[in-house]
Every structure is written in structure tokens, then in C-alpha cells.
Design a protein around this motif. Structure first.
Motif, PDB file in Angstrom:
ATOM      1  N   ARG A  55       5.396   2.297  -9.088  1.00  0.00           N
ATOM      2  CA  ARG A  55       6.612   2.909  -8.581  1.00  0.00           C
ATOM      3  C   ARG A  55       6.927   2.435  -7.164  1.00  0.00           C
ATOM      4  NH1 ARG A  55       7.967   9.390  -9.070  1.00  0.00           N
ATOM      5  NH2 ARG A  55      10.018   9.338  -8.070  1.00  0.00           N
ATOM      6  N   SER A  56       5.897   2.389  -6.311  1.00  0.00           N
ATOM      7  CA  SER A  56       6.125   1.983  -4.919  1.00  0.00           C
ATOM      8  C   SER A  56       6.461   0.507  -4.818  1.00  0.00           C
ATOM      9  CB  SER A  56       4.889   2.300  -4.074  1.00  0.00           C
ATOM     10  OG  SER A  56       3.753   1.622  -4.582  1.00  0.00           O
ATOM     11  N   THR A  57       5.838  -0.309  -5.673  1.00  0.00           N
ATOM     12  CA  THR A  57       6.078  -1.751  -5.627  1.00  0.00           C
ATOM     13  C   THR A  57       7.500  -2.076  -6.080  1.00  0.00           C
ATOM     14  OG1 THR A  57       3.744  -2.122  -6.149  1.00  0.00           O
ATOM     15  CG2 THR A  57       5.197  -3.997  -6.350  1.00  0.00           C
TER      16      THR A  57
ATOM     17  N   ARG B 198       3.596  10.875  -1.404  1.00  0.00           N
ATOM     18  CA  ARG B 198       4.885  11.469  -1.770  1.00  0.00           C
ATOM     19  C   ARG B 198       4.903  11.984  -3.202  1.00  0.00           C
ATOM     20  NH1 ARG B 198       8.718   7.456  -1.828  1.00  0.00           N
ATOM     21  NH2 ARG B 198       7.434   5.773  -0.979  1.00  0.00           N
ATOM     22  N   TYR B 199       4.259  11.238  -4.103  1.00  0.00           N
ATOM     23  CA  TYR B 199       4.359  11.569  -5.511  1.00  0.00           C
ATOM     24  C   TYR B 199       3.254  12.502  -6.008  1.00  0.00           C
ATOM     25  CZ  TYR B 199       7.329   7.391  -5.304  1.00  0.00           C
ATOM     26  OH  TYR B 199       8.284   6.477  -4.963  1.00  0.00           O
TER      27      TYR B 199
ATOM     28  N   ASP C 234       1.620   5.646   1.036  1.00  0.00           N
ATOM     29  CA  ASP C 234       2.741   6.555   1.292  1.00  0.00           C
ATOM     30  C   ASP C 234       3.341   7.059  -0.021  1.00  0.00           C
ATOM     31  OD1 ASP C 234       4.874   7.735   3.068  1.00  0.00           O
ATOM     32  OD2 ASP C 234       6.123   6.384   1.882  1.00  0.00           O
ATOM     33  N   ALA C 235       3.463   6.163  -0.992  1.00  0.00           N
ATOM     34  CA  ALA C 235       4.014   6.563  -2.287  1.00  0.00           C
ATOM     35  C   ALA C 235       3.111   7.589  -2.968  1.00  0.00           C
ATOM     36  CB  ALA C 235       4.192   5.342  -3.181  1.00  0.00           C
TER      37      ALA C 235
ATOM     38  N   ASN D 211       7.577  -5.891  -1.673  1.00  0.00           N
ATOM     39  CA  ASN D 211       6.315  -5.208  -1.934  1.00  0.00           C
ATOM     40  C   ASN D 211       5.466  -5.955  -2.958  1.00  0.00           C
ATOM     41  OD1 ASN D 211       7.068  -3.248  -0.149  1.00  0.00           O
ATOM     42  ND2 ASN D 211       7.588  -1.706  -1.689  1.00  0.00           N
TER      43      ASN D 211
ATOM     44  N   GLU E  92      10.077  -0.464  -5.593  1.00  0.00           N
ATOM     45  CA  GLU E  92      11.091  -0.013  -4.638  1.00  0.00           C
ATOM     46  C   GLU E  92      11.664  -1.159  -3.818  1.00  0.00           C
ATOM     47  OE1 GLU E  92       9.155   2.983  -2.346  1.00  0.00           O
ATOM     48  OE2 GLU E  92       9.492   4.571  -3.818  1.00  0.00           O
TER      49      GLU E  92
ATOM     50  N   TYR F  87       2.452   1.181   2.131  1.00  0.00           N
ATOM     51  CA  TYR F  87       3.560   1.646   1.310  1.00  0.00           C
ATOM     52  C   TYR F  87       3.056   2.277   0.012  1.00  0.00           C
ATOM     53  CZ  TYR F  87       3.105  -2.672  -1.454  1.00  0.00           C
ATOM     54  OH  TYR F  87       2.638  -3.694  -2.238  1.00  0.00           O
ATOM     55  N   ILE F  88       1.923   1.783  -0.505  1.00  0.00           N
ATOM     56  CA  ILE F  88       1.338   2.390  -1.696  1.00  0.00           C
ATOM     57  C   ILE F  88       0.712   3.739  -1.341  1.00  0.00           C
ATOM     58  CG2 ILE F  88      -0.472   2.173  -3.434  1.00  0.00           C
ATOM     59  CD1 ILE F  88       0.016  -0.805  -3.479  1.00  0.00           C
TER      60      ILE F  88
END
Length: 485
Positions: free
Chosen positions: A266-268, A247-248, A243-244, A274, A270, A240-241
Motif C-alpha cells: 500500500r505504501s509503495t 497509519r494503517y 509510517d504506513a 517508492n 502511493e 515511508y513503510i
């Protein structure tokens, strides 16, 4: 940044073997400078020291629980509960452990109150998301730029200080190292003589004390790590990190530490789950500095400082009167180092299996050899080394005018830029034209081409009647054993 000059080991100062500390699971610290290792709170539960694994871990969790409790009670910043939480965040630099960024003074300084406020604000944000695990405080260096492993290390050290002091006392009593009573006094963590008759609320500790009156506290070697952040490892372990970040910001290899921290935060945020995943990952990823791998040669240099001085003695008599004399000494230290790397198996300290160690390993190793060489040959100059956050650089000086720099690079790096730009920048800052550029050759394929380019730069400078830094190449490649030659 403070400079390190002629370090002295705890073992040498108190006349015991460094092996005794190692066998007791303790670091043999320098008493007059710091080793850039840091206490990791996630390593406490993994420690082989029962006092750390049990008592220190409980002490740390209780302190963090109290901080979180006050933050939950707090309705706004600067109310009573907020101030109570703030008081429990002691971020003072814990100099008595001799760990950190190489400070020459033995009293630390308190960090900015803004850092404490930032930590509490981020903790409150996390609590509002729904994650209230007290260990979230240990995660702060993964969320905010300006909060590093050194910040979390000092916070941890200050909380478990009683346990470290007890470990130190037990060791010293076991090996007849004299102890004196010292009282921790005031906000600056200064130590004073205990006044047992006074009505003091501060604790008295039995600690080994230096001639300048300053105490030393020993630290188990399995709860420390190097400055290098675990951020890249955490990113690789958490989809997920990753992926973030994609994306960013896109390509993770091109990001700064600040960008990576922002992506993690930011990803955490969400999803509350997380935070749990990240905390579990951090605990699993935590690894103590490994003495057998000794990636930065911290243990090797302590071994070198224990050698018989005869190892470093030569047949010369040195008189230091001018810059040429200093140049001669520095050149001898480099060739002494070169000889031991190329002909006397010191190259083994620069490799982990088939992988060369970090650049800092060769730099630190040279520092130990050069310092020992100067001491053994009664030379009244010694290398100064900056062991802080940036690259290690060396300066030999006699007075203001006679200054010689040494810049050391691996052949695998950008050695052309190092010679053409970086070393020239250092020379200008030090106000000297005298320097040696040392390249550790690890046998990479395109090094010959790089070396030709460096020599062309040197020859062009000489043609233009400019001072060109001397170049010395050291063969640091793995060697065959004598039986295989």
C-alpha cells in the motif's frame, strides 16, 4: 510435510571432501533431502562466481525484461501477450539443487497457476503506476501473501539453470566425478536419458547422477539465504513503510507477515519513487547465508556427518523390541548430545559472539548427533525430522506402536507453554505418550522459575496417574576455555 531420514551428503556419495566443495565456493548438498536455503536473485550480482555474476545475471534480466515487455503489450488477461508472459514464469520446484523445504521425493511439483496469475497482475499494477524496472518481479514476495522466498528462488533457479549446470560440470570434471547426459523434459522438469539421435528440442546436460538415475546440480554458497524473510529489515530501512504501518495498523511487532506485506504494498503504490527506493533497499539488504556465523548450523551438521564413526560409538549393545527399548535409545542420544554440549565444546556451535543462535540451530545440531549416534551403534532406528516451514520436531519409531517424540526448546522462550500444551498436541497427533522435553539453558535470569513451574506440571500429572513427558535440561551457556578454569 516430508520427513528427513538419514541424509547423505553429495561429498560422501561421490567420495570427496566436503572442504573441496567449500573451497570451490559451492554448497555440499544432501542428495536425499533438501536444505532450507533459497537462491536470492538480488545476490547474483554480488557473487564471487564469474559465471553467476555475469552470464546468469544477464540471463535473469533478459527473461524478466521479456515478461515485462509482454505485460506492457497485453491489453487484457489471456490475450496472446499475457499468455506469452505466463509461459515465461516457470515456478516449478527446482529439486535438483537439493535446496528448499525438505522434500523426500526428488521430483518437484508445479505451483498453482493462480500464483503465476497473481504475480502478473501485481506486475501490471506496478507498470501502470509507472515503474517498469524488470527486477520488480523479484519484489513479489514483499507484496503478496502466499508468494515467498521459495517461489522467487525456484523462478530464479529455473532461469539460470544452464549456468548452474555448467558450474556443476566444471567442478565434477576437475575432481573426476563421473558425469552422465540428462535431458530436461516436459513441464514437470523431469530428467530423462538424452537421446542424441532423436530430433529433440530439449537441452542435454552433463551432470552427476545418483543410482536412482536422478541428477544433482551444485549451487554457489554466496547466492543463497535462509527462509527468514527480509521484510523486517526492509521496514526498518524505509521510513515511508514504517509510517504506513503506523497509519494503517499501529504496532509493527504485533503484525502478521500478511499485514506487513499489505503495508509495504500500500505504501509503495502511493508513489512511483517508492518502488525505486524499495528496490534499492532490497539490493543493499540482501545477504548470503554466512558459513562463519552458520546461524542455523547447516555447515556444522555437515561437518558432523563427516566425523569418524568411532566418535559416536559406546559400549552398549542395543536390542529394539518394544517402546521401552526405543525410550532407552532416545535417552542415550540426548545424553550423548548433552555431554558434547556441556563437556566437549559443542556449545561453541550454538553461539555467535555473545548471542545464542536460533532455536533451530540446537534442534538441527541434535538431529545430526542423534542420527550419527544411531548409525555408529548399529541401531536400526533413526530420528525423523521435519525441516519445513514450522518448528523442527523429532520422532523415533519402531513399527506403529513404539514411537518416541523429542521436543527441544530454548530457555529464553515460552518453555512452560511448550511442555504443557505444544508437546501434548504433538503426542496426540503422533498417537504416543512417550516423549522427552529438552530445554537448552542459555542462562537467562528467570529460567529457574520457569523450570519449577514445568516440574510442577509434571508432578501433578504423575499424581493424577497420567503419563508425563521426561524433562532433560542441557547447559548451553558459554564456557571458559580450559586455560581460564
Amino acid at each position: 510435510m516430508s520427513k528427513i531420514i538419514r541424509p547423505v551428503l553429495f561429498s560422501s556419495y561421490f567420495n570427496i571432501s566436503t572442504d573441496i566443495l567449500f573451497d570451490n565456493g559451492l554448497i555440499d548438498p544432501f542428495i536425499n533431502c533438501d536444505t532450507p536455503l533459497f537462491i536470492d536473485p538480488f545476490l547474483l550480482e554480488k557473487s564471487q562466481n564469474s559465471l553467476i555474476k555475469n552470464q546468469a545475471v544477464n540471463r535473469l534480466k533478459n527473461q524478466f525484461q521479456n515478461i515485462i515487455k509482454f505485460l506492457i503489450q497485453s491489453k487484457k488477461e489471456n490475450d496472446a501477450a499475457w499468455k506469452a508472459a505466463l509461459r515465461l514464469l516457470n515456478l516449478h520446484e527446482a529439486q535438483v539443487t537439493s535446496l528448499g523445504y525438505g522434500h523426500s521425493g526428488r521430483f518437484g511439483s508445479s505451483r498453482s497457476g493462480n500464483i503465476k496469475i497473481t504475480i502478473l497482475r501485481v506486475c501490471r499494477e506496478i507498470i501502470e503506476v509507472g515503474f517498469e524496472d524488470p527486477e520488480l518481479i523479484c519484489m513479489m514476495n514483499f507484496f503478496e501473501d502466499g508468494i515467498g522466498v521459495d517461489t522467487i528462488s525456484d523462478l530464479t533457479t529455473n532461469i539460470i539453470f544452464d549456468d548452474l549446470a555448467e558450474i556443476t560440470k566444471d567442478f565434477c570434471q576437475k575432481y573426476n566425478i563421473p558425469l552422465e547426459k540428462r535431458e530436461l523434459f516436459g513441464l514437470n522438469n523431469r530428467f530423462v536419458n538424452c537421446n542424441v539421435n532423436a530430433a529433440s528440442q530439449n537441452k542435454c546436460y552433463d551432470l552427476p547422477v545418483l543410482k536412482n538415475g536422478y541428477p544433482i546440480v551444485l549451487v554457489p554458497k554466496d547466492i543463497v539465504k535462509v527462509l527468514q524473510s527480509d521484510i523486517d529489515g526492509v521496514i526498518s530501512q524505509n521510513y515511508y513503510i514504517r509510517d504506513a504501518i503506523n497509519r494503517y495498523w499501529g504496532n509493527v511487532t504485533k503484525l502478521t507477515i500478511a499485514n506487513k506485506k499489505a503495508a509495504i504494498k500500500r505504501s509503495t503504490f502511493e508513489d512511483v519513487h517508492n518502488f525505486e527506493t524499495l528496490l534499492k533497499s532490497l539490493k543493499n539488504f540482501a545477504r548470503a547465508y554466512n558459513p562463519s556465523e552458520d546461524e542455523y548450523c547447516f555447515y556444522k551438521i555437515k561437518e558432523i556427518f563427516q566425523y569418524d564413526p568411532i566418535v559416536f560409538k559406546n559400549n552398549k549393545t542395543y536390542q529394539i523390541n518394544n517402546i521401552s527399548d526405543v525410550m532407552s535409545v532416545v535417552k542415550d542420544t540426548i545424553h550423548f548430545f548433552k555431554d558434547h554440549i556441556e563437556n566437549k565444546n559443542l556449545w561453541e556451535a550454538l553461539w555467535n559472539g555473545d548471542q545464542p543462535k536460533m532455536e533451530r540451530a540446537s534442534q538441527i545440531l541434535y538431529y545430526a548427533m542423534a542420527d550419527s549416534f544411531c548409525r555408529a551403534n548399529n541401531i536400526d532406528i533413526s530420528p525423523e525430522a521435519d525441516m519445513g516451514r514450522g518448528p523442527v520436531d523429532f520422532k523415533f519409531s519402531q513399527g506403529f506402536d513404539a514411537k518416541v517424540l523429542v521436543e527441544m526448546k530454548l530457555s529464553t522462550g515460552n518453555v512452560v507453554h511448550g511442555y504443557k500444551k505444544q508437546l501434548e498436541h504433538y503426542k496426540k497427533a503422533a498417537q504416543t505418550e512417550a516423549a522427552f522435553y529438552v530445554i537448552m539453558d542459555y542462562g537467562n535470569n528467570n529460567f529457574d522459575k520457569k523450570l519449577q513451574e514445568i516440574y510442577k506440571i509434571k508432578n501433578d500429572l504423575i499424581t493424577q496417574d497420567q503419563r508425563a513427558s521426561d524433562i532433560i535440561v542441557i547447559d548451553a551457556c558459554k564456557k571458559k576455555s580450559a586455560s581460564k578454569i
